[in-house]
Design a protein around this motif. Sequence first.
Motif, short mmCIF file in Angstrom:
data_model
loop_
_atom_site.label_atom_id
_atom_site.label_comp_id
_atom_site.label_asym_id
_atom_site.label_seq_id
_atom_site.Cartn_x
_atom_site.Cartn_y
_atom_site.Cartn_z
N VAL A 144 0.87 -1.17 0.00
CA VAL A 144 0.00 0.00 0.00
C VAL A 144 0.91 1.22 0.00
N SER A 145 0.82 2.03 -1.05
CA SER A 145 1.68 3.22 -1.12
C SER A 145 0.82 4.47 -1.24
N GLY A 146 1.45 5.58 -0.90
CA GLY A 146 0.75 6.86 -0.97
C GLY A 146 0.03 7.21 0.32
N VAL A 147 0.39 6.55 1.43
CA VAL A 147 -0.24 6.82 2.72
C VAL A 147 0.83 6.88 3.81
N ASP A 148 0.51 7.55 4.89
CA ASP A 148 1.38 7.57 6.07
C ASP A 148 1.19 6.25 6.80
N PRO A 149 2.26 5.50 7.07
CA PRO A 149 2.12 4.20 7.73
C PRO A 149 1.37 4.26 9.07
N SER A 150 1.47 5.39 9.77
CA SER A 150 0.77 5.50 11.06
C SER A 150 -0.74 5.63 10.88
N ASP A 151 -1.20 5.87 9.65
CA ASP A 151 -2.63 5.99 9.37
C ASP A 151 -3.23 4.70 8.82
N VAL A 152 -2.46 3.60 8.85
CA VAL A 152 -2.91 2.34 8.27
C VAL A 152 -3.18 1.33 9.38
N ASP A 153 -4.31 0.63 9.27
CA ASP A 153 -4.71 -0.41 10.23
C ASP A 153 -4.88 -1.72 9.46
N VAL A 154 -4.20 -2.78 9.91
CA VAL A 154 -4.29 -4.10 9.27
C VAL A 154 -4.93 -5.05 10.25
N GLN A 155 -6.00 -5.75 9.80
CA GLN A 155 -6.72 -6.69 10.67
C GLN A 155 -6.91 -8.01 9.95
N VAL A 156 -6.81 -9.10 10.73
CA VAL A 156 -7.10 -10.44 10.23
C VAL A 156 -8.25 -10.98 11.06
N SER A 157 -9.34 -11.36 10.38
CA SER A 157 -10.50 -11.87 11.10
C SER A 157 -11.38 -12.66 10.13
N GLY A 158 -11.82 -13.82 10.58
CA GLY A 158 -12.78 -14.61 9.80
C GLY A 158 -12.30 -14.98 8.41
N GLY A 159 -11.00 -15.27 8.27
CA GLY A 159 -10.47 -15.66 6.98
C GLY A 159 -10.28 -14.51 6.00
N ARG A 160 -10.32 -13.27 6.53
CA ARG A 160 -10.15 -12.09 5.67
C ARG A 160 -9.07 -11.18 6.25
N LEU A 161 -8.33 -10.58 5.35
CA LEU A 161 -7.36 -9.56 5.69
C LEU A 161 -7.96 -8.23 5.26
N THR A 162 -8.04 -7.27 6.19
CA THR A 162 -8.59 -5.95 5.88
C THR A 162 -7.54 -4.91 6.17
N ILE A 163 -7.30 -4.06 5.18
CA ILE A 163 -6.35 -2.95 5.31
C ILE A 163 -7.16 -1.67 5.18
N LYS A 164 -7.10 -0.84 6.23
CA LYS A 164 -7.83 0.43 6.24
C LYS A 164 -6.84 1.55 6.49
N GLY A 165 -7.16 2.70 5.96
CA GLY A 165 -6.28 3.84 6.20
C GLY A 165 -6.98 5.14 5.92
N GLY A 166 -6.34 6.17 6.34
CA GLY A 166 -6.87 7.50 6.11
C GLY A 166 -5.82 8.53 6.44
N GLY A 167 -6.18 9.73 6.25
CA GLY A 167 -5.26 10.81 6.55
C GLY A 167 -5.85 12.12 6.08
N GLY A 168 -5.10 13.15 6.30
CA GLY A 168 -5.57 14.45 5.86
C GLY A 168 -4.55 15.51 6.13
N THR A 169 -4.79 16.65 5.57
CA THR A 169 -3.92 17.79 5.77
C THR A 169 -4.78 19.03 5.96
N SER A 170 -4.20 20.02 6.61
CA SER A 170 -4.90 21.30 6.72
C SER A 170 -3.87 22.42 6.70
N THR A 171 -4.26 23.53 6.14
CA THR A 171 -3.39 24.71 6.08
C THR A 171 -4.21 25.93 6.44
N SER A 172 -3.53 26.93 6.95
CA SER A 172 -4.18 28.18 7.29
C SER A 172 -3.22 29.31 6.97
N GLU A 173 -3.75 30.39 6.42
CA GLU A 173 -2.92 31.53 6.05
C GLU A 173 -3.62 32.81 6.49
#
Length: 124
Positions: free
Chosen positions: A44-73
């Motif tokens: 999985v590329s293009g994401v911050d590793p700290s924003d990625v959650d990997v889970q194994v359950s019921g015979g499935r591997l689920t990879i979830k992630g998110g992130g965001g940015t904010s700016t102010s001027e």
Amino acid sequence: MPLSRWNPSDALARIEAEVGDAAAHAHSASVSTATEGDDLVITVSGVDPSDVDVQVSGGRLTIKGGGGTSTSEHRSEGGATFTSSSSSSSSFSRSFSLPDGVTESDVSTTPSADGVTVRIHNAA
């Protein structure tokens, strides 16, 4: 050609909507799969590793992630102060069926500068 009165509030709303649409599509995670020997490798590329959650359950591997940015001027011009701010967020989720017999202990995750690598050991 009919004349119409320029409304700065309408113009600003249109610009904000266009920028918001562009920001929503600007960030996306890329997921690729490969095999290395008997191991399955999911990158999985293009994401911050700290924003990625990997889970194994019921015979499935689920990879979830998110992130965001904010700016102010803030700026002052002609005695007036102008403030502008923007933010964007994104999320993704991918699920994979695991081969029979693969357990949570067979799955390892390694962070990288551009994302994470998930390895399913001896998946053959």
